[in-house]
Structures are given as C-alpha cells and as structure tokens.
Design a protein around this motif. Sequence first.
Motif, mmCIF file in Angstrom:
data_model
loop_
_atom_site.group_PDB
_atom_site.id
_atom_site.type_symbol
_atom_site.label_atom_id
_atom_site.label_comp_id
_atom_site.label_asym_id
_atom_site.label_seq_id
_atom_site.Cartn_x
_atom_site.Cartn_y
_atom_site.Cartn_z
ATOM 1 N N THR A 19 0.745 -1.151 0.152
ATOM 2 C CA THR A 19 -0.038 0.035 -0.091
ATOM 3 C C THR A 19 0.937 1.341 0.006
ATOM 4 O O THR A 19 1.857 1.172 0.927
ATOM 5 N N VAL A 20 0.448 2.177 -0.949
ATOM 6 C CA VAL A 20 1.222 3.421 -0.981
ATOM 7 C C VAL A 20 0.255 4.629 -0.581
ATOM 8 O O VAL A 20 -0.698 4.572 -1.498
ATOM 9 N N ALA A 21 0.539 5.295 0.307
ATOM 10 C CA ALA A 21 -0.351 6.345 0.803
ATOM 11 C C ALA A 21 0.171 8.002 -0.037
ATOM 12 O O ALA A 21 1.319 8.088 0.076
ATOM 13 N N ILE A 22 -0.697 8.690 -0.529
ATOM 14 C CA ILE A 22 -0.377 9.964 -1.265
ATOM 15 C C ILE A 22 -1.116 11.042 -0.248
ATOM 16 O O ILE A 22 -2.542 10.815 -0.674
ATOM 17 N N ALA A 23 -0.566 11.810 0.077
ATOM 18 C CA ALA A 23 -1.186 12.890 0.634
ATOM 19 C C ALA A 23 -1.536 14.186 -0.320
ATOM 20 O O ALA A 23 -0.611 14.701 -0.993
ATOM 21 N N VAL A 24 -2.796 14.452 -0.469
ATOM 22 C CA VAL A 24 -3.423 15.270 -1.413
ATOM 23 C C VAL A 24 -4.023 16.213 -1.013
ATOM 24 O O VAL A 24 -5.134 16.334 0.058
ATOM 25 N N ASN A 25 -3.761 17.699 -1.510
ATOM 26 C CA ASN A 25 -4.851 18.797 -1.038
ATOM 27 C C ASN A 25 -5.083 19.557 -2.118
ATOM 28 O O ASN A 25 -5.662 20.798 -1.953
ATOM 29 N N GLY A 26 -4.970 19.097 -3.545
ATOM 30 C CA GLY A 26 -5.577 20.147 -4.596
ATOM 31 C C GLY A 26 -4.495 20.916 -5.196
ATOM 32 O O GLY A 26 -4.939 21.661 -6.242
ATOM 33 N N LEU A 124 -2.251 9.101 12.189
ATOM 34 C CA LEU A 124 -3.103 8.164 12.442
ATOM 35 C C LEU A 124 -3.699 7.197 11.574
ATOM 36 O O LEU A 124 -3.818 6.034 11.904
ATOM 37 N N GLU A 125 -3.922 7.764 10.380
ATOM 38 C CA GLU A 125 -4.319 6.829 9.287
ATOM 39 C C GLU A 125 -3.189 5.812 8.872
ATOM 40 O O GLU A 125 -3.894 4.714 8.639
ATOM 41 N N ILE A 126 -2.257 6.183 8.902
ATOM 42 C CA ILE A 126 -0.927 5.506 8.645
ATOM 43 C C ILE A 126 -0.838 4.275 9.698
ATOM 44 O O ILE A 126 -0.636 3.095 9.485
ATOM 45 N N ALA A 127 -0.894 4.530 10.934
ATOM 46 C CA ALA A 127 -0.672 3.700 12.035
ATOM 47 C C ALA A 127 -1.808 2.930 11.923
ATOM 48 O O ALA A 127 -1.819 1.605 12.297
ATOM 49 N N LYS A 128 -3.132 3.376 11.687
ATOM 50 C CA LYS A 128 -4.428 2.370 11.805
ATOM 51 C C LYS A 128 -4.363 1.139 10.783
ATOM 52 O O LYS A 128 -4.571 0.138 10.921
ATOM 53 N N SER A 130 -1.259 0.392 8.945
ATOM 54 C CA SER A 130 0.064 -0.101 8.920
ATOM 55 C C SER A 130 0.525 0.357 7.214
ATOM 56 O O SER A 130 1.206 -0.740 6.770
ATOM 57 N N ILE A 131 0.418 1.524 6.964
ATOM 58 C CA ILE A 131 0.835 1.591 5.618
ATOM 59 C C ILE A 131 2.112 2.017 5.773
ATOM 60 O O ILE A 131 2.809 2.892 6.646
ATOM 61 N N SER A 132 3.158 1.301 4.681
ATOM 62 C CA SER A 132 4.580 1.379 5.031
ATOM 63 C C SER A 132 5.253 2.519 4.102
ATOM 64 O O SER A 132 6.356 2.703 4.171
ATOM 65 N N THR A 133 4.442 3.072 3.229
ATOM 66 C CA THR A 133 4.851 4.088 2.251
ATOM 67 C C THR A 133 4.039 5.218 2.389
ATOM 68 O O THR A 133 2.825 4.878 2.048
ATOM 69 N N LEU A 134 4.633 6.398 2.292
ATOM 70 C CA LEU A 134 3.777 7.736 2.264
ATOM 71 C C LEU A 134 4.656 8.642 1.279
ATOM 72 O O LEU A 134 5.817 8.976 1.536
ATOM 73 N N VAL A 135 3.753 9.334 0.311
ATOM 74 C CA VAL A 135 4.575 10.338 -0.678
ATOM 75 C C VAL A 135 3.747 11.400 -0.512
ATOM 76 O O VAL A 135 2.240 11.420 -0.315
ATOM 77 N N ILE A 136 4.443 12.661 -0.184
ATOM 78 C CA ILE A 136 3.964 13.825 0.106
ATOM 79 C C ILE A 136 4.331 14.820 -0.785
ATOM 80 O O ILE A 136 5.580 14.869 -1.222
ATOM 81 N N GLY A 137 3.910 15.994 -1.125
ATOM 82 C CA GLY A 137 4.488 17.058 -2.010
ATOM 83 C C GLY A 137 4.942 18.091 -1.103
ATOM 84 O O GLY A 137 4.360 18.415 -0.263
ATOM 85 N N GLY A 138 6.152 18.347 -1.489
ATOM 86 C CA GLY A 138 6.876 19.592 -0.723
ATOM 87 C C GLY A 138 7.145 21.069 -1.678
ATOM 88 O O GLY A 138 6.974 20.474 -2.907
ATOM 89 N N SER A 139 6.956 21.936 -1.016
ATOM 90 C CA SER A 139 7.212 23.225 -1.595
ATOM 91 C C SER A 139 8.431 23.353 -2.078
ATOM 92 O O SER A 139 9.360 22.888 -1.516
ATOM 93 N N SER A 140 8.768 24.218 -3.363
ATOM 94 C CA SER A 140 10.298 24.329 -3.720
ATOM 95 C C SER A 140 10.734 25.401 -3.119
ATOM 96 O O SER A 140 10.022 26.726 -2.981
ATOM 97 N N ARG A 141 11.816 25.307 -2.167
ATOM 98 C CA ARG A 141 12.230 26.220 -1.385
ATOM 99 C C ARG A 141 13.728 26.119 -1.766
ATOM 100 O O ARG A 141 14.428 25.452 -2.294
ATOM 101 N N ILE A 161 5.023 10.935 11.449
ATOM 102 C CA ILE A 161 4.661 9.480 10.941
ATOM 103 C C ILE A 161 5.428 8.502 11.547
ATOM 104 O O ILE A 161 6.353 8.631 12.207
ATOM 105 N N PRO A 162 4.805 7.443 11.849
ATOM 106 C CA PRO A 162 5.542 6.262 12.663
ATOM 107 C C PRO A 162 6.700 5.848 11.866
ATOM 108 O O PRO A 162 6.650 6.024 10.689
ATOM 109 N N SER A 163 7.467 5.307 12.731
ATOM 110 C CA SER A 163 9.007 4.946 12.190
ATOM 111 C C SER A 163 8.888 3.920 11.388
ATOM 112 O O SER A 163 9.792 3.672 10.479
ATOM 113 N N PHE A 164 7.605 3.214 11.317
ATOM 114 C CA PHE A 164 7.781 2.052 10.334
ATOM 115 C C PHE A 164 7.713 2.387 8.817
ATOM 116 O O PHE A 164 7.550 1.487 7.957
ATOM 117 N N CYS A 165 7.074 3.628 8.618
ATOM 118 C CA CYS A 165 6.470 4.060 7.345
ATOM 119 C C CYS A 165 7.977 4.718 6.620
ATOM 120 O O CYS A 165 8.322 5.712 7.421
#
Length: 807
Positions: A19-26, A124-128, A130-141, A161-165
């Motif tokens: 399972t790969v989780a991607i955080a989106v906000n539009g 909490l969603e990752i821990a609930k 047990s998602i091991s991969t999370l991809v999030i978008g970062g701002s260009s800095r 994020i939990p340490s197992f992810c």
Amino acid sequence: MEVPEVGEELVSIPPSVSTVAIAVNGKGNCKSALKWALEKFGPEGRYFFKLLHVRPKITMVPTEMGNYLPISNVRDDVASAYRKEIEWRTNTMLLPYKKMCSQKKVEAEAVVIEAEDVPEAISLEIAKFSISTLVIGGSSRSLLARKFRGHDVSSRISGCIPSFCTVYIISKGRLSSVRTSTSDTDERTLDERSDSNVSTKSSSSSTSSPQTEWTDTGSVSNHSFYHSSSLPDQRYQALLTINQAIVNKRPSPFDTYHSRSLSLNTEEDAIGSISNCSGIKDGVSIACSSRSYQTDNKSWISDLVSMSDIMTDLSLSGQVDVDFELEKLRIELRHAQGMYEMAQNETNDASRHLNELSRRRLEEAIKLKEIRLREEQARKLARQEKEKIEGMKREAELVRECAEREASQRKEAEVKATRDAEEIQKLEKALTCSNQQYKKFTWEEIVSATSSFSEALKIGMGGYGMVYKCTLHHTTVAVKVLHSNEEQSNKQFEQELEILSTIRHPHLLLLLGACLDHGCLVYEYMENGSLDDRLFRKNNTPPIPWFVRYRIAWEIATALVFLHNAEPKPIVHRDLKPANILLDRNFVSKIGDVGISTLLPTASSSMSTMAKDTAPAGTFCYIDPEYQRTGKVSPKSDVYAFGMVILQLLTTKPPLALTETVETALEEGRLVDILDSKAGKWPIEETQELAALGLRCAELRRRDRPELKDEVLPMLERLKEIAARAQELVPVVPSVPPNHFICPILQDVMEDPCVAADGYTYERRAIDQLLSTNDKSPMTNAPLPHKNLIPNFNLLSAIMEWKSKHQ
C-alpha cells in the motif's frame, strides 16, 4: 534527515510494501507527487494506492454577509446543504487524481479525513492501516529556507509519521528528501539501490541532526558502500599510517605535525563534501572545488617542508632515527606528488566539463533566441490573421446588413406591389363592371339642394347648362342643369351620361349621380374651380406655381391619351380649354364638360381616324383649323387645343394670336419676358422645351403636330419629375379628404363604399354590422325598405385616385 536535492535515482522502492499512501490537498505539488509515485510504484502492479485528503471539521457555516455562524445555530437543512456542498467540492478536487490513477490502470482509493491537525490525522491513518510508504508534495524552497524546514507542513508530517513508514517528499516532480523506516530490510534495500545508482560522500559533521529517524544519502554510515575513495581519503590513510609509526617511536615532537595534518585532512574532507553536495549542474563550483584541492596540496607540501625542519631538529637531538624518518618523508612526498597530479587531472577534467557546459549554454541560448524569434514571427502572423479575420467579419457584417436592408426593401416593395395590384384590381373591376350604376336623384332633391336654383349658388355656365354648388346627402357636389325645352340639350345630356357612366380616369371629372327626368348631372365638387379662373386669378386668388403647371400639363395629356385610346371607340373631347379643366383643393386637374365629345368609329375597316361633323362644336381659338375648314374630327384636334392650353399655362395670356407671340419670343431669345413671373422662377431650359412643344401641338396642319402618346407624353413625364423634385423643397400642407369620402358611421375614408336603401353611402363593414342588429337608417332613423347594398364604384374610383396622390 532530509537529503538535499537528491535525484530520483537515489531512492529505492520497497518491493514488499503493498500500500502506497499519497497526501493530496488540490495543489500542483500534490499532482507532481502522485505522478512521481505512479511512475515509481505503478508500473510494477503490486501496489495499492490510497489518496489521503484532510479537511477541517465543519463547525462554522458562512453567511451572505461574509461572517460565519456556528453550525449548531443554523437550521438542519442549511447545515446539510453546506455539508453537501463541501463534499461536492472535495469530490471535484479529488477527481483529477482519480483520473490519473485510472489512466495508469492503478487501483486507487480516496480517503477523506476530517481533522484540524493535518500531520496528526495522516499519522493516525498510517498507523491504523500499517501503511509502510507515504508520498507527500513539498514546496520548492531555497537553500536558506531549508534550514527552517521545521515550519514546512511536509516536514511536520514526516516528523509525525510512525517510524515503520518510509516518507518520500516530492518537489517539482523530483524527489527532494526521504525518511527511511527503522526496518533493517528497508534500510538495506535503500542502501543497495543507492550504491547501484550514485556514489557520494558527506562529512562527519552532517550527523548532528536532531531527528535520528532521518537518514542522509551521503552519510558516513554508507561510506563503505562507495565504489572508490576520493583523493583526500587516500591522503588521509597514508598520513595516518606514517603518523602512527612516528607516534609509536617519537610521540612528543611529532604530535604537532600529526594534529596539523589531521586538521588539514578534515578541512579538505569538508570541502569535498560541499563540492559533492553542489551537484554537477554548476560547472563553476566544480572548478572552484578543484582549485581548492590544489591550494590545499601546496599548503600541505609546505607543511611537509616544516616537518623536514622538525626532522632536522630531531636528528640534532639524537632522539629519532634520521634515516628511517627521512625514508618515510620521501615516501610521503612521492605520494603527495602523485595526489597533486591527480588533482591536476581532475582540474583539467573540470575545465573541460565547464567548457562543455558553456558550449551547451551558448547553444541553448542560440536555440532560445531562435525560438523567441519564431515566437515573435508567430505572434506577428497571428496578429495579421486576427486583423484579417476581423476585416472579414466586418465585411460579413456589412454584407449581412446590406442583405437585410435589401430583404427589407424587397419585402416593402412586394407589399407595395401587392397593395397596388389589389387597388388596380378593384379599379379594373370598377371600370369593367357591366352593372355600373350611378346615384339617381329626384327633382325635388335637386331643387331643395340648390335652393330653387339660387343665383348665390351658381358657380359657372357650361356649353349647355348652368352649374350650381350644393349639398346632397351631406356631400358637397356640383349640379349641372341643362337648358330646358331644347332638343340639343337632351341629346347633350344623354351623350354625357352615356360617356361618363362607362369611363373612369383619375383626371376626368367624376359623375356621382343624375336626375333623368329633368336632365341634371351631379359631379364631384372641385374646390379651386377652373384652370382659367386660377390662371387669371379670379377673386384675387394666389397664382399657380410653375411646378404645379408642369404637372397639370402632364395630367391633361394622360387624360387625353386615355380618351383617344378608349374601347371600343376612341373619344375626342372637341372642347378642351382652361375653362373646362377643373382643379380640386390640391390643384389636381380633371377634364370636365365632355358632353360634346365625339365617339369616333373603329378603325378596323378603315385607315381613317376622322369623323365628319356638319355642326362644328367647341370654343373659338381652341378649335382645330382643319376641323373648322373641313368639319372632320380627329384626335389631333384635341392636340391643337392642348397646345394652346400649354402656351396659356406658361404666359397666362388670352389665346388670341398667342402662338405668334410665343414663337416670336423664342426666336428672339426673350421668352422670359412673356412668361408669368408670378409663377416663380421658371427653369429656362425646360420651359423653352415646353414652349416649343406647345407650338408644335398648335401647328395649323394636323400632320405637323406630334403624336400625343409617343412624343408629347414622355417629354411631359420628364418635366413632371423635375417639377416634383422642386415641389419637394416647398413645405406641403397635409391634404384633407373630401366630405363625401367620409363614412357617416366610422367618420373615416371609406375603402368599400356601398349605397344603402336610404340613398346614403356607407362603408360596407360598418353598415353590415349595423344592419345585423337594426333595420333603421343611421342618417334619417327611418325604417329601411330592404337591407340590400349596392357598390358605389364611382365613389370607390375617386377614393382610390385620392389615395394614390396623397398617401
């Protein structure tokens, strides 16, 4: 710890995570993160994607005034509608991400979480699950902003994020940093992929990050996995071996040298780390780094010279083995020279790389310039095309307007033509109707209307009777009473009645009725009397303008052409003169006194168009000279009289010897002197043409006179148009219809006049409506003997004539 500006190839994707989780906000960076995740994880087909979106809890509801109300203070339906709107917006925002997954044929699920703390909710969603991969978008800095990344949302999310992810932060479609999980398997996999893709190094000072969970891709722990050691590492190892040997034998004097060498190595290592971190993108930084190596080597050689001095002091003191130390220093010197050559080679490579980058930059600049030039040309071409299209649109608009205008004019013309055709049909019907009837008046009505033929009502005297003005049936008329006890008068009466009851023309006097018992004819009343009275200004009446005289000449010619071409027999008037030409209130001329008209035999069996008459009729000075000499009547006889009328219209002089006067004036060029100056400013050229035409019509011999239809009428039509244009410049008073044109019921001009049983004329639709509910006369209030209606064609013709001139 974040990995600064690391390429996407440095990171490995755990194959065991499903399972790969991607955080989106539009926002755009979230789309870049999803695109990156689909490219890295999607093609393998072993990962399930979960789109995580955190939105604030709905506690307030906006109002139209711009403020907010607690959701507990609004109605349930309003709160429900607002929640549905928020859900619709959320689904609309998530739709592009779902489409991206479906296009890659990746199974994906969208999860919407309501919470105020975004990092905590995602944790909490990752821990609930047990998602091991999370991809999030970062701002260009920038580099400066990265030092304060603790304030960035992506950094705060990765910190919670939990340490197992494993957390991947994507910026501008590229991997910006990664935080690996605590799992050995994951670390080992990441190290193996890093070792297979890139070789890098970091200083030992980079391990001072406060977050122990983050792993730098260039840390010291990964040093053992590099393919080869750099130049400072080799120098450090050689110096370390020598120093250890020297320290074991002579620890006191060589400590200073060892510390200096170690410090030198440490500074060079730091410079190497900074050089590696700057990347290959900046060729100038590489060259600077290479030059720093040369400077360090030179300073290090100077340190060796100092060290040689120390060795001399040692030899003097006798505390060390000089030969052993010198041998060691020679080895170290040769090693330093080799490293110096390597540094020079690296400097040359960096220079070549810099030149290559400069060349590429110049080529890219040239390409960019060409692209900009082409873009400018394309814009110029687009502007030209736009102007051309706008011009075509304007032309199309003009064409459309012209088409609409032409269509409107065509429609108006069609309507006018239809209306004219209907009027012509009515007129033809009125002229060709075999049952034409005229109003019959009783002798008592005539006597009562004329007040027993009062002298005060007498307005003229005809060739065979007196003319009175009176009112019959609320209509002003002219009653012509023939002289009594004269056989010729009775014959005259019968002839006039026969002719006038069969012919209709706009410029022939209209017969309204008759009294057969006593020989009375009832004509329409002409308000301006005869042309003779108006020319000579009887009762001090105003003069007739010249343009009206042009029109009167044309009107008389059309009436004569109509008489001469009548069917079945042509008609000759024989007594045409200004006294027999009557004018209505608008100075429209009509020929009257047709009682002595002669009906010529048809020319079907004979070429002659003349008839023998033993008793000449007419008025002296207007009678055809050949008719006086031979007694033969011809249409050319009326042409002679018409020529005299034209000359009188121009000069307002008596007819006697008028032709000679006008002819002499034309020959001597003084026609202006004999024209009626009270008629206005005559157009000289056109007036001379009209005078010459009048003289031609008044020729003594018939064969010298022009044809009325083919020669005279076309010229008069042209002169009438000139007169009409001149009359348009003069203010015109709206004409009032005659009283006998007005329906007694509607008080408006009649369109279909009919005579009822009471003898009065009404509009058909008005009298029909009245008779449907009443059987009494609307004028006398007496019972009607019957309800039959007789069309009044004579009055209809007069009304149509009046309309054609004034409407």
